[in-house]
Design an enzyme around this catalytic site. Sequence first.
Site, PDB file in Angstrom:
ATOM      1  CD  GLU A   1      -7.022  12.098   5.310  1.00 13.93           C
ATOM      2  OE1 GLU A   1      -5.965  12.164   5.958  1.00 13.93           O
ATOM      3  OE2 GLU A   1      -7.143  12.479   4.134  1.00 13.93           O
TER       4      GLU A   1
ATOM      5  CG  ASP B   1       3.389   1.327  -1.453  1.00 13.75           C
ATOM      6  OD1 ASP B   1       3.234   0.219  -1.999  1.00 13.75           O
ATOM      7  OD2 ASP B   1       3.136   2.409  -2.024  1.00 13.75           O
TER       8      ASP B   1
ATOM      9  CG  ASP C   1       5.062   0.154  -6.892  1.00 15.66           C
ATOM     10  OD1 ASP C   1       4.085   0.890  -6.798  1.00 15.66           O
ATOM     11  OD2 ASP C   1       5.400  -0.418  -7.951  1.00 15.66           O
TER      12      ASP C   1
END
Length: 455
Positions: free
Chosen positions: A44, A96, A98
């Site tokens: 995807e 991830d 951050d």
Amino acid sequence: MAPFEPAALPELLPLFYRRLFPHGPYGRWLGYGGVVKNYFQLREFSFTLRDDIYVRFQSFSSPQELERELQKLNPYKIDIGAVYSHRPQEKELVFDIDMTDYDDVRMCCSSADICSKCWTLMTIAVRIIDRALVEDLGVRHRLWVYSGRRGVHCWVCDDVVRKWSPALRAAAVEYLTLVKGGAETVKKVNLSEPIHPFIRRSVGVVEKYFEAYALVGQDILGSPESWEKVLALVPEEHREVLQDEFPKKRDSMQRWELLKGRMERTRRQGTAGKSAPCYADWEIMLQFCFPRLDINVSKGLGHLLKSPFSVHPKTGRISVPLDLQRLEQFDPFAVPTISSLCEELDAAGDDAEQEEGGELEPKRRARGRRAWRPTCGSLSSLWRRWNVHGEESCGGGVTCKETSEASLPPTALFLLRGHCWPQASWCLGTRRLQPNPSAPLNPFPPFGPFLHKKH
Ligand SMILES: [Zn+2]
């Protein structure tokens, strides 16, 4: 560097996808060498288009079809999702990290802002997670990428890991998580004996950065207001003594020595001492510096993550791979923006035309003949050709003869190096394309042409 203006994106993106985006190596990376049938086709992709139009669940029959679509749609942002059959089945394990998750322990910036001081937190995060992935979890292929704004991403590409269930992924994140509790929790790290080797090793990593980052850079014990925040993490029996002593000390370093010395004494004395062994100094180091992972990004297979090499729509910066050997030198503010890249491309075009005019000395003209333009037509086709040679180059020390690196815009060269793992280096400004024989073998994830090399 040319300032980036988000309003210029509609104008810059067509150039970026036509001439700068590394379609070839990118397609090879996501195809994993075609070993598993249709791995690329079942992936995807998701695009963010102009005016925040969000298109999910896109798939392509070939990297070339993806390339055509990118050049047609010129998306502001590309995200990569899972590899599907019917339900999501496989995906890289992703992390991830951050900077906004560190707001409670950053003195210099908050929310989306970052500076060179707090960027050290990302360096520490990569060092801790990468060490644990390799040494503790047995992972081999990691791709670390700058997110383009205020964080870093990690793509774990090992064959086995791509098949992990959400439960296994959650377990890995759980293993790698030490800082627990939300805004209302004061003490987010609680250690007790026996100390797990992962914690011991992580403290070892933090120690290398703590003095320069936390004591000097953030000055966490610099004023009564800031040290109260730190002392709130120390058990009461030690807190009062330190509160009395801290004002007598000169700076954060001296105050830290005092605190650390006291904690070390409790540990040396063990159970024979007056007070129980206390790890408050370690807990403080970890609370202030240990990586904070977003479990939802790593756990779910359906979760998307911004693609390497795509443009960050807010900053214009390219998501470039990180060279772990030069991680401490990485400067997020020196990462090229789409504006600076396109400007360089234009400038290089002018040079090439000048050289064709025959006004320069023969040597330079010979170099010009090998230049990416007009020999190769476009930088992206050069990229494709270069990587074929680059593979030999990195594997067996043969230098790419087709490419005159001097003819490339320096930033394009810098992006090229992003592909040329493991030996080629991340470094703006130096002009060396040959593999470095003294570099340790493959400390990085396979990417593009290196995917199927034996290590
Ligand atoms: Zn900062």
